[in-house]
Write an enzyme that holds these catalytic residues in place. Structure first.
Site, PDB file in Angstrom:
ATOM      1  N   ALA A 148     -35.278   6.513  32.586  1.00 55.04           N
ATOM      2  CA  ALA A 148     -36.546   6.631  33.297  1.00 55.04           C
ATOM      3  C   ALA A 148     -37.365   7.700  32.591  1.00 55.04           C
ATOM      4  O   ALA A 148     -36.822   8.563  31.902  1.00 55.04           O
ATOM      5  CB  ALA A 148     -36.285   7.021  34.744  1.00 55.04           C
ATOM      6  N   GLY A 151     -31.695   5.247  33.345  1.00 56.38           N
ATOM      7  CA  GLY A 151     -32.317   4.006  33.807  1.00 56.38           C
ATOM      8  C   GLY A 151     -32.187   2.875  32.794  1.00 56.38           C
ATOM      9  O   GLY A 151     -32.197   1.701  33.169  1.00 56.38           O
ATOM     10  N   GLU A 203     -28.884   1.440  33.468  1.00 52.00           N
ATOM     11  CA  GLU A 203     -28.961   0.763  34.765  1.00 52.00           C
ATOM     12  C   GLU A 203     -29.713  -0.561  34.647  1.00 52.00           C
ATOM     13  O   GLU A 203     -29.348  -1.555  35.270  1.00 52.00           O
ATOM     14  CB  GLU A 203     -29.638   1.690  35.777  1.00 52.00           C
ATOM     15  N   GLU A 245     -27.978  11.581  33.902  1.00 52.27           N
ATOM     16  CA  GLU A 245     -28.863  12.188  34.908  1.00 52.27           C
ATOM     17  C   GLU A 245     -28.367  13.536  35.418  1.00 52.27           C
ATOM     18  O   GLU A 245     -29.153  14.427  35.716  1.00 52.27           O
ATOM     19  CB  GLU A 245     -29.036  11.234  36.105  1.00 52.27           C
TER      20      GLU A 245
HETATM   21  N1  CO8 Z   1     -38.331  10.137  29.346  1.00 60.69           N
HETATM   22  C1  CO8 Z   1     -39.451  10.534  28.707  1.00 60.69           C
HETATM   23  N2  CO8 Z   1     -39.510  10.695  27.389  1.00 60.69           N
HETATM   24  C2  CO8 Z   1     -38.393  10.459  26.660  1.00 60.69           C
HETATM   25  C3  CO8 Z   1     -37.188  10.061  27.250  1.00 60.69           C
HETATM   26  C4  CO8 Z   1     -37.185   9.885  28.667  1.00 60.69           C
HETATM   27  N3  CO8 Z   1     -36.088   9.475  29.340  1.00 60.69           N
HETATM   28  N4  CO8 Z   1     -36.252   9.926  26.297  1.00 60.69           N
HETATM   29  C5  CO8 Z   1     -36.845  10.226  25.140  1.00 60.69           C
HETATM   30  N5  CO8 Z   1     -38.151  10.554  25.348  1.00 60.69           N
HETATM   31  C6  CO8 Z   1     -39.142  10.964  24.355  1.00 60.69           C
HETATM   32  C7  CO8 Z   1     -38.888  12.375  23.885  1.00 60.69           C
HETATM   33  O1  CO8 Z   1     -39.427  13.289  24.807  1.00 60.69           O
HETATM   34  C8  CO8 Z   1     -39.608  12.374  22.561  1.00 60.69           C
HETATM   35  O2  CO8 Z   1     -40.992  12.507  22.794  1.00 60.69           O
HETATM   36  P1  CO8 Z   1     -41.856  13.616  21.980  1.00 60.69           P
HETATM   37  O3  CO8 Z   1     -41.791  13.117  20.548  1.00 60.69           O
HETATM   38  O4  CO8 Z   1     -43.202  13.505  22.599  1.00 60.69           O
HETATM   39  O5  CO8 Z   1     -41.153  14.916  22.171  1.00 60.69           O
HETATM   40  C9  CO8 Z   1     -39.364  10.967  22.036  1.00 60.69           C
HETATM   41  O6  CO8 Z   1     -39.000  10.168  23.174  1.00 60.69           O
HETATM   42  C10 CO8 Z   1     -38.220  10.885  21.049  1.00 60.69           C
HETATM   43  O7  CO8 Z   1     -37.071  11.461  21.644  1.00 60.69           O
HETATM   44  P2  CO8 Z   1     -36.201  12.631  20.944  1.00 60.69           P
HETATM   45  O8  CO8 Z   1     -37.053  13.432  20.036  1.00 60.69           O
HETATM   46  O9  CO8 Z   1     -35.485  13.367  22.029  1.00 60.69           O
HETATM   47  O10 CO8 Z   1     -35.197  11.739  20.077  1.00 60.69           O
HETATM   48  P3  CO8 Z   1     -33.710  12.126  19.643  1.00 60.69           P
HETATM   49  O11 CO8 Z   1     -33.299  11.060  18.689  1.00 60.69           O
HETATM   50  O12 CO8 Z   1     -33.649  13.559  19.202  1.00 60.69           O
HETATM   51  O13 CO8 Z   1     -32.827  12.013  20.975  1.00 60.69           O
HETATM   52  C11 CO8 Z   1     -32.060  10.992  23.028  1.00 60.69           C
HETATM   53  C12 CO8 Z   1     -32.655  10.778  21.606  1.00 60.69           C
HETATM   54  C13 CO8 Z   1     -30.640  11.559  22.900  1.00 60.69           C
HETATM   55  C14 CO8 Z   1     -32.022   9.633  23.673  1.00 60.69           C
HETATM   56  C15 CO8 Z   1     -32.940  11.976  23.810  1.00 60.69           C
HETATM   57  O14 CO8 Z   1     -34.291  11.549  23.724  1.00 60.69           O
HETATM   58  C16 CO8 Z   1     -32.592  12.064  25.268  1.00 60.69           C
HETATM   59  O15 CO8 Z   1     -31.634  12.721  25.642  1.00 60.69           O
HETATM   60  N6  CO8 Z   1     -33.404  11.422  26.173  1.00 60.69           N
HETATM   61  C17 CO8 Z   1     -33.259  11.514  27.591  1.00 60.69           C
HETATM   62  C18 CO8 Z   1     -32.062  10.708  28.064  1.00 60.69           C
HETATM   63  C19 CO8 Z   1     -31.926  10.869  29.561  1.00 60.69           C
HETATM   64  O16 CO8 Z   1     -31.662  11.927  30.101  1.00 60.69           O
HETATM   65  N7  CO8 Z   1     -32.115   9.759  30.282  1.00 60.69           N
HETATM   66  C20 CO8 Z   1     -32.015   9.750  31.708  1.00 60.69           C
HETATM   67  C21 CO8 Z   1     -33.372   9.910  32.308  1.00 60.69           C
HETATM   68  S1  CO8 Z   1     -33.321  10.068  34.073  1.00 60.69           S
HETATM   69  C22 CO8 Z   1     -33.086   8.502  34.627  1.00 60.69           C
HETATM   70  O17 CO8 Z   1     -33.047   7.583  33.890  1.00 60.69           O
HETATM   71  C23 CO8 Z   1     -32.953   8.349  36.098  1.00 60.69           C
HETATM   72  C24 CO8 Z   1     -33.111   6.893  36.488  1.00 60.69           C
HETATM   73  C25 CO8 Z   1     -33.207   6.762  37.928  1.00 60.69           C
HETATM   74  C26 CO8 Z   1     -34.410   7.409  38.501  1.00 60.69           C
HETATM   75  C27 CO8 Z   1     -34.638   6.808  39.821  1.00 60.69           C
HETATM   76  C28 CO8 Z   1     -35.683   7.554  40.608  1.00 60.69           C
HETATM   77  C29 CO8 Z   1     -35.841   6.996  42.000  1.00 60.69           C
END
Ligand code: CO8
Length: 261
Positions: A69, A112, A115, A135
């Protein structure tokens, strides 16, 4: 492709009965914001009514199916910001879609994204795929069904491990655990997943829908009720032209020509 310029998804209706939905927010690793959710739900609503489409193929990019998400969209939200609009309930459109959805997953399928993949019916993973429910590291828990679907897919010990530590799972461990249907080399992902989707699309549409409904029922009910449900819908297939055609074709040693009714 019938996609608006600022769209976050691409939709391609192929002539083999497969509609390909590609998540397309490359700069955010396909993070699932509300716009993506609404566009996927709208695309599925159209495909539901399109009799020429027998199967949907849902995919992302080589780097990410979806990295979760959209954290930036949620970061400042209050309880009421989440609760009142029932944030992310729109993803139920995927879980409730009546035709099969094949997920083709390469790269990150986290949070997400994992999921969403688990809402699909057949999950084809590239050998590069990485799954996880990270998460917990953000101070939240899975919110798109992960704590439930993951546990049903892989069992409690593995689900607890993943949900409580937030660690990632490679494609091989995911297949061993029962999370994915098949692993293919990353270069062949779309071709192989496309073949699976086309195979399904070539079957009788109502039969496929009923088969999906019947397997999905196993997640909702007891064994005795599920078996009773299966028997009833099995009987109902004898009201289709496709059952007559399929069995006649077998007896006449030819390929069936299903008409989808
Ligand atoms: N949300 C927003 N932006 C994201 C996300 C995300 N989940 N994942 C990556 N991005 C963005 C980064 O911020 C970055 O943007 P910017 O260049 O502007 O800084 C761009 O994508 C590239 O990402 P990275 O530079 O981080 O790329 P890496 O190759 O270094 O890392 C990863 C890749 C390991 C995937 C890393 O991006 C990461 O850890 N992402 C987040 C993963 C995460 O925590 N996902 C879970 C999110 S919470 C969720 O899904 C809850 C779902 C249920 C919610 C229900 C609510 C009711």
């Amino acid at each position: 492709s019938d996609t608006a310029a600022d769209a976050t998804i691409l939709v391609d209706r192929r002539d083999d009965g497969v509609a390909v939905i590609t998540l397309n927010r490359p700069k955010a690793l396909n993070a699932l914001n509300l716009q993506v959710m609404r566009e996927v739900a709208a695309a599925l609503a159209e495909l539901e009514g399109d009799a020429s489409i027998g199967c949907v193929l849902l995919t992302g990019s080589e780097r990410a199916f979806a990295a979760g998400a959209d954290i930036k969209e949620m970061a400042e939200a209050s309880y009421m910001d989440m609760y009142l609009p029932d944030w992310f309930a729109g993803w139920d459109a995927v879980a409730n879609f009546r035709k099969p959805i094949v997920a083709a997953v390469a790269g990150y399928a986290l949070g997400g994204g994992c999921e969403l993949a688990m809402m699909c019916d057949v999950l084809i993973a590239a050998d590069t795929a990485t799954f996880g429910q990270p998460e917990i590291k953000l101070g939240i828990i899975p919110g798109m069904g992960g704590s439930q679907r993951l546990t049903r897919a892989v069992g409690k010990p593995k689900a607890m491990d993943l949900v409580l530590t937030g660690r990632n799972l490679g494609a091989e461990e995911a297949e061993r655990a029962g999370l994915v249907s098949r692993i293919v080399p990353a270069d062949d992902l779309l071709e192989e997943a496309g073949k699976v989707a086309a195979t399904i699309a070539a079957m009788s549409l109502p039969t496929v829908m009923i088969a999906k409904e019947s397997v999905a029922r196993a997640f909702e009910t007891t064994l005795a009720e599920g078996v009773r449900f299966e028997r009833r819908v099995f009987h109902s297939l004898f009201a289709t032209e496709d059952q007559k055609e399929g069995m006649a074709a077998f007896i006449e040693k030819r390929k069936p020509n299903f008409v989808g009714r």
